[in-house]
Design a protein around this motif. Structure first.
Motif, short mmCIF file in Angstrom:
data_model
loop_
_atom_site.label_atom_id
_atom_site.label_comp_id
_atom_site.label_asym_id
_atom_site.label_seq_id
_atom_site.Cartn_x
_atom_site.Cartn_y
_atom_site.Cartn_z
N PRO A 22 0.81 -1.22 0.00
CA PRO A 22 0.00 0.00 0.00
C PRO A 22 0.84 1.27 0.00
N ALA A 23 0.20 2.36 -0.37
CA ALA A 23 0.76 3.70 -0.22
C ALA A 23 -0.26 4.52 0.55
N TYR A 24 0.18 5.12 1.66
CA TYR A 24 -0.72 5.86 2.52
C TYR A 24 -0.23 7.30 2.70
N TRP A 38 3.16 10.91 0.82
CA TRP A 38 2.70 9.57 0.49
C TRP A 38 3.83 8.58 0.75
N LYS A 40 5.22 4.74 0.57
CA LYS A 40 5.06 3.42 -0.06
C LYS A 40 5.64 2.38 0.88
N GLU A 161 3.83 1.05 -8.89
CA GLU A 161 2.67 1.01 -8.00
C GLU A 161 2.45 2.36 -7.33
N LEU A 162 3.51 2.99 -6.84
CA LEU A 162 3.36 4.27 -6.15
C LEU A 162 2.83 5.35 -7.09
N ARG A 164 1.04 5.07 -9.59
CA ARG A 164 -0.36 4.82 -9.96
C ARG A 164 -1.31 4.89 -8.77
N LEU A 165 -0.81 4.67 -7.58
CA LEU A 165 -1.65 4.73 -6.39
C LEU A 165 -1.82 6.16 -5.87
N ALA A 166 -0.75 6.93 -5.88
CA ALA A 166 -0.75 8.27 -5.29
C ALA A 166 -1.13 9.33 -6.33
#
Length: 319
Positions: A22-24, A38, A40, A161-162, A164-166
């Motif tokens: 996840p990235a939060y 953010w 990762k 992933e980062l 595209r997530l953030a």
């Protein structure tokens, strides 16, 4: 280095072994740093660090092409060795790892638990690497380097992933050991056509790439003096240096005291435990807080494999 299609395929192969991490956006870290931050969470991979991604891609190819019939050997301070051992067990390739004397007992135990045969030799990573290459020739093993196209391709999946997530990031701080992670991040940034500023992070006690970037050529340093063992590299890889020089805006060096403060900040604000190299990007952001204010920033928490004794004696003691 590799295309977006190759990266997408590598990501699928990585995700066959474990899900994307996840990235939060952590509110307390945002307050602490003055940015929209953010994180990762590569500390949540099966080996507790990002390197398992590269190990999976590299060892899968070696097994498929039967390039290591007698097994492979490498040198590490821990996370690279765990990645190879994890992948070796998955694909049926025997793995020998050379670690320096006095290496992390917990990382040694983790590599053995994953099935690796351990050899202790030398005072630091670079001495262990020389011994691993000697043993490879003597015993007919394939030497697996710590910087290789397969490794960069695999570890680049965290950056894909980062991104595209953030939300769109203004800047991304990435730690530099031998260079696979930051080289992967640079390549992904460029493949996606982003303008994210990528900032390298090294230990002030092991600034081989920072000095090499300033000199315009590889510069070997005499000692790597830091408790952040993932950053403790004396000899830069020329191929990695070329990619870094062409793709980063700068390299920030951080002291062990700043890294320890960042480990404490991660624990206080997120209850996530970071190892030294994993916390180094946060240490660099905290150092550059004034110039980064108000921006959207990404950090990989690249690993959480810190020994309990080290956490107690070097991190909590300074609180």
């Amino acid at each position: 280095m590799f295309s977006l299609d190759e990266l997408e395929d590598a990501s699928r192969r990585v995700h066959a072994a474990f899900a994307p991490t996840p990235a939060y956006a952590w509110p307390l870290l945002a307050e602490r740093t003055g940015v929209e931050l953010w994180v990762k969470h590569e500390n949540l991979t099966p080996t507790g660090a990002f390197k398992v991604r590269g190990g999976l891609i590299h060892v899968e190819r070696l097994a498929r092409e039967n390039l290591a019939p007698n097994g492979l050997i490498s040198a590490t301070r821990g996370n690279h060795g765990q990645s190879l051992a994890f992948a070796g067990r998955r694909f049926g390739v025997p793995v020998t790892i050379v670690v320096p004397e006095g290496n992390s007992p917990e990382k040694n135990a983790a590599m053995r638990a994953l099935g690796a045969r351990l050899v202790e030799h030398g005072v630091d990573f670079d001495a262990a690497r020389v011994e691993a290459m000697r043993l490879a020739e003597r015993d007919g093993l394939l030497f697996a380097p710590s910087f290789h196209r397969d490794l960069v391709l695999g570890v680049a999946s965290w950056a894909l992933e980062l991104f595209r997530l953030a939300p769109r990031l203004d800047a991304l701080y990435v730690p530099i050991g031998l260079g696979s992670s930051i080289c992967g991040a640079i390549r992904v940034r460029d493949l996606l056509g982003l303008d994210t500023e990528i900032i390298g992070v090294q230990s002030a006690g092991a600034p081989a790439y920072a000095r090499s970037l300033a000199a315009g050529r590889p510069v070997e340093i005499e000692r790597a003096d830091t408790f952040a063992d993932g950053l403790a590299v004396r000899i830069p890889d020329p191929a990695a240096l070329a990619i870094i020089a062409a793709g980063v805006s700068r390299i920030v060096t951080v002291t062990d005291e700043e890294v320890a403060a960042a480990i404490r900040a991660y624990w206080t604000d997120t209850h996530q435990l970071a190892e030294g190299a994993g916390a180094a990007p946060l240490a660099a952001l905290m150092q550059e807080r004034a110039i980064m204010a108000g921006r959207r920033v990404g950090l990989p928490l690249s690993g959480g494999n810190i020994d309990l004794a080290l956490f107690r004696d070097r991190v909590l003691a300074g609180a």
